[in-house]
Design an enzyme around this catalytic site. Structure first.
Site, PDB file in Angstrom:
ATOM      1  N   GLU A 187       2.514  -0.931   4.641  1.00  0.00           N
ATOM      2  CA  GLU A 187       2.204   0.462   4.301  1.00  0.00           C
ATOM      3  C   GLU A 187       3.505   1.202   4.014  1.00  0.00           C
ATOM      4  O   GLU A 187       4.444   1.162   4.820  1.00  0.00           O
ATOM      5  CB  GLU A 187       1.455   1.151   5.445  1.00  0.00           C
TER       6      GLU A 187
ATOM      7  N   HIS B 298       0.840  -1.193   0.000  1.00  0.00           N
ATOM      8  CA  HIS B 298       0.000   0.000   0.000  1.00  0.00           C
ATOM      9  C   HIS B 298       0.879   1.247   0.000  1.00  0.00           C
ATOM     10  O   HIS B 298       2.029   1.200   0.453  1.00  0.00           O
ATOM     11  CB  HIS B 298      -0.840   0.085   1.280  1.00  0.00           C
TER      12      HIS B 298
ATOM     13  N   ASP C   1      -3.739   2.242  -4.816  1.00  0.00           N
ATOM     14  CA  ASP C   1      -2.374   2.180  -4.296  1.00  0.00           C
ATOM     15  C   ASP C   1      -1.758   0.789  -4.497  1.00  0.00           C
ATOM     16  O   ASP C   1      -2.481  -0.195  -4.591  1.00  0.00           O
ATOM     17  CB  ASP C   1      -2.346   2.581  -2.815  1.00  0.00           C
TER      18      ASP C   1
ATOM     19  N   THR D 255       0.489   5.154   1.835  1.00  0.00           N
ATOM     20  CA  THR D 255      -0.340   5.709   2.907  1.00  0.00           C
ATOM     21  C   THR D 255      -1.350   6.719   2.377  1.00  0.00           C
ATOM     22  O   THR D 255      -2.454   6.853   2.919  1.00  0.00           O
ATOM     23  CB  THR D 255       0.535   6.383   3.971  1.00  0.00           C
TER      24      THR D 255
ATOM     25  N   HIS E 167      -2.547  -3.129  -3.415  1.00  0.00           N
ATOM     26  CA  HIS E 167      -3.915  -3.006  -2.921  1.00  0.00           C
ATOM     27  C   HIS E 167      -4.900  -2.861  -4.068  1.00  0.00           C
ATOM     28  O   HIS E 167      -6.012  -3.399  -4.041  1.00  0.00           O
ATOM     29  CB  HIS E 167      -3.998  -1.799  -1.980  1.00  0.00           C
TER      30      HIS E 167
END
Length: 257
Positions: free
Chosen positions: A102, A37, A154, A39, A144
């Site tokens: 992340e 991912h 993302d 953020t 993602h």
């Protein structure tokens, strides 16, 4: 607020910063997927605070700063809450199947800034470590947007998947150069659309074979492009997109040879 309990880091280079947002992996599953991912927030600090806030009900296993520092928020044995409503190869519980990472980057809201080299080096080392310990196949390292097309974008088309693949992380093939020729787009119907949807589903995308190039099909094609044919992300299945998808399927271990 009670501080979440500390734990031993799974990755040797990670600093433990516990988040309370996790649970049991359902059906005693072990991770067989890594999900990346960005953020999408203005600062890394704000994103990290959000992932550790019980009110957010979101988390990830790892957080990678721009300078390459890694923080572990949730033990790998636990189910972090990072994937949301997602689907891959018929599996709707991506959180139980995956390790979520992340990566601090403001993403599309911030104009798709480049990912610093030190950060990508850290992501590569982390992915290699996780994949080795859990025997995660390269084609199970995903973005993602792959598991939630149309809903998530993302880590984005600026993410350097080629660098990861060159270091042994993820599944990738050289994309077919963008050129002219026939294409499929929203509103088209028939056997060519069915074939496209079937190939996307075979790779893993959560798409039904309907023969209708609907808005969702457009979103899945855009998600595919965002990962595997990043030169142009428009949801139109042109010759480059279809050829790249063919190459990708042919390069899977189950289909090689």
């Amino acid at each position: 607020m009670t501080e979440p309990a500390p734990f031993q880091a799974d990755h040797a280079e990670a600093l433990v910063s516990p988040s309370p947002n996790h649970g049991e992996r359902k059906e005693a599953r072990t991770p067989d997927m890594i999900l990346l991912h960005y953020t999408g927030m203005e600062t890394a600090e704000a994103a990290l605070t959000w992932l550790r806030n019980p009110a957010s009900e979101v988390s990830s296993h790892y957080f990678v700063h721009e300078d390459g520092r890694i923080e572990q928020l949730v033990p790998e044995s636990r189910r972090a809450w990072h994937a949301g409503r997602s689907l891959w190869k018929g599996d709707a519980d991506i959180n139980s199947a995956s390790i979520g990472i992340e990566i601090a980057n403001s993403g599309h809201p911030g104009g798709l800034p480049a990912f610093p080299g030190a950060q990508i080096d850290a992501v590569i080392a982390l992915c290699r470590d996780c994949a080795a310990r859990w025997r995660i196949a390269p084609e199970r390292v995903l973005g993602h947007s792959d598991v939630a097309p149309g809903r998530k974008v993302d880590p984005g088309e600026a993410f350097p998947w080629e660098r990861l693949h060159a270091a042994g992380v993820g599944h990738l093939v050289p994309s077919q150069p963008v050129s002219g020729g026939r294409f499929l787009q929203r509103g088209d119907e028939g056997q060519p659309v069915e074939a496209l949807q079937a190939m996307l589903a075979l790779y893993g995308y959560g798409i039904e074979v309907t023969g209708e190039y609907c808005a969702f099909t457009e979103g899945v094609v855009a998600a595919f492009q965002r990962h595997f044919r990043r030169e142009r992300v428009d949801g139109i299945a042109d010759a480059s997109t279809i050829a790249t998808l063919h190459r990708l399927l042919s390069a899977l271990p189950a289909y090689a040879g």
